[in-house]
Design an enzyme around this catalytic site. Structure first.
Site, PDB file in Angstrom:
ATOM      1  N   CYS A   1       0.765  -1.088  -0.135  1.00 43.26           N
ATOM      2  CA  CYS A   1      -0.044   0.149   0.007  1.00 43.26           C
ATOM      3  C   CYS A   1       0.745   1.326   0.078  1.00 43.26           C
ATOM      4  CB  CYS A   1      -0.789  -0.008   1.271  1.00 43.26           C
ATOM      5  SG  CYS A   1      -1.939   1.371   1.283  1.00 43.26           S
ATOM      6  N   GLY A   2       0.845   1.771  -0.927  1.00 42.64           N
ATOM      7  CA  GLY A   2       1.796   3.052  -1.315  1.00 42.64           C
ATOM      8  C   GLY A   2       1.718   4.381  -0.439  1.00 42.64           C
ATOM      9  N   ASN A   3       0.302   4.614  -0.274  1.00 39.62           N
ATOM     10  CA  ASN A   3      -0.188   5.485   0.639  1.00 39.62           C
ATOM     11  C   ASN A   3       0.103   5.270   2.012  1.00 39.62           C
ATOM     12  OD1 ASN A   3      -1.025   7.461  -1.395  1.00 39.62           O
ATOM     13  ND2 ASN A   3      -2.950   6.287  -1.522  1.00 39.62           N
TER      14      ASN A   3
ATOM     15  N   CYS B   1      -5.153   5.712  -4.310  1.00 37.65           N
ATOM     16  CA  CYS B   1      -4.398   4.595  -4.128  1.00 37.65           C
ATOM     17  C   CYS B   1      -2.925   4.513  -4.573  1.00 37.65           C
ATOM     18  CB  CYS B   1      -5.052   3.048  -4.894  1.00 37.65           C
ATOM     19  SG  CYS B   1      -4.105   1.728  -4.703  1.00 37.65           S
TER      20      CYS B   1
ATOM     21  N   THR C   1      -0.328   2.702  -4.704  1.00 42.22           N
ATOM     22  CA  THR C   1       0.450   1.831  -6.100  1.00 42.22           C
ATOM     23  C   THR C   1      -0.408   2.013  -7.341  1.00 42.22           C
ATOM     24  OG1 THR C   1      -1.137  -0.137  -4.861  1.00 42.22           O
ATOM     25  CG2 THR C   1       1.002  -0.012  -4.379  1.00 42.22           C
TER      26      THR C   1
END
Length: 327
Positions: free
Chosen positions: A77-79, A228, A230
């Site tokens: 999860c990038g965020n 999101c 990613t």
């Protein structure tokens, strides 16, 4: 038991962060899933897209595990990673750190402010794979690169990639973006279907101008989300592959929750993406919760981070002005 947590967000994609690194807390896998389902319920006093578990690691400075609001675990999860980077910076006071995720150990670092007064962090998004088996996507070809999937649409073209979360990306017009097509497609591929047995994140991308794109994402296990990480990274890579943007150059990525910057890095035939954006604290809270019945938790205390939230509101207003002019 009593639990301390921080509600935080990256581009409006919000999470509850629970620190297992500095506290003697132990959860079973079932308890993690139940906590995510009940504490993330928007009808409660908390509510979020997921839970970030901040843990010790034998491979890195710390470890991140992410559980979506439906109780499923996300591989990346990038965020959320930006929020974990913010928290890790507060804990370790180091500008450059490494965080263990499900598929890889990733570098994170404090960066220059994306907007005045916004705590900003740069995180690595990798590995990147275009092999359909890594999503998985069940088609005869080994990759899906800017091609039609007639089972989903006879007019849109899609690119499938794992970063490492599975993503299905389509570059669309403003007119398509304003229809229900994305929701219809996302509902199909995240229900019982032959193409994506494990579901997939679906992003529609509108190239605004060189170096500027708008991304809207239907996130697997969540639904439409403010952002999101990613997906924004995957979408930036796709726009570079199709000539809308260039590798090694910053791309401003706008979303319903605000904006980030992405830089696509290429080395030989391999890619990774730098995701740069806020890691904002909303509030910290203490709750009393029975792990056998987490839906009936009690809120014991809550402290808002008012100044941070006011600054992020200014960023959102800036984004809204830009989008109203360009879209």
């Amino acid at each position: 038991m009593q639990l301390e947590l921080i509600k935080c967000h990256g581009s409006g994609n919000d999470f509850l962060l629970i620190d297992e690194f500095n506290h003697d807390i132990h959860f079973t896998e079932e308890e993690r899933a139940l906590l995510a389902k009940h504490l993330c319920n928007r009808q409660t006093t908390l509510g979020a897209d997921g839970i970030l578990f901040f843990q010790k690691s034998d491979k890195a400075d710390a470890r991140m595990r992410v559980f979506n609001a439906d109780g499923s675990e996300a591989s990346m999860c990038g965020n959320g990673l930006r929020c974990v980077a913010r928290y890790a910076f507060d804990v370790f006071k180091k500008p450059l750190m490494s965080i263990e995720t499900m598929k890889a150990v990733l570098e994170v670092e404090k960066d220059k402010e994306i907007f005045e007064g916004i705590p900003t962090f740069r995180v690595e998004i990798s590995p990147v794979s275009f092999h359909v088996k890594d999503l998985p996507l069940q088609i005869e070809d080994e990759t899906l690169m800017n091609k039609e999937l007639l089972e989903l649409s006879d007019s849109l073209k899609f690119t499938a990639l794992a970063v490492p979360n599975p993503h299905l990306v389509s570059i669309v017009s403003k007119e398509v973006l304003q229809t229900n097509v994305q929701e219809e497609i996302a509902t199909v591929v995240n229900g019982p279907n032959k193409l994506f047995p494990d579901g997939v994140n679906v992003s529609f991308v509108y190239p605004i101008e060189k170096g500027h794109i708008f991304v809207r994402t239907f996130e697997r296990g969540v639904g439409f989300t403010n952002a999101c990480g990613t997906a924004m990274s995957a979408s930036s890579l796709v726009t570079c592959l199709q000539g809308f943007n260039e590798v090694e150059k910053e791309i401003n990525v706008y979303n319903p929750g605000g904006m980030v910057k992405c830089v696509v890095r290429q080395e030989d035939n391999k890619y990774k993406i730098d995701l740069i954006g806020n890691g904002t604290y909303v509030f910290k809270a203490k709750i009393e919760v029975n792990l056998d019945d987490p839906g009936n938790f009690s809120l014991l205390s809550k402290e808002e981070f008012a100044e941070e939230n006011e600054q992020y509101q200014k960023l959102q207003e800036h984004v809204e002005r830009y989008l109203s002019e360009k879209m």
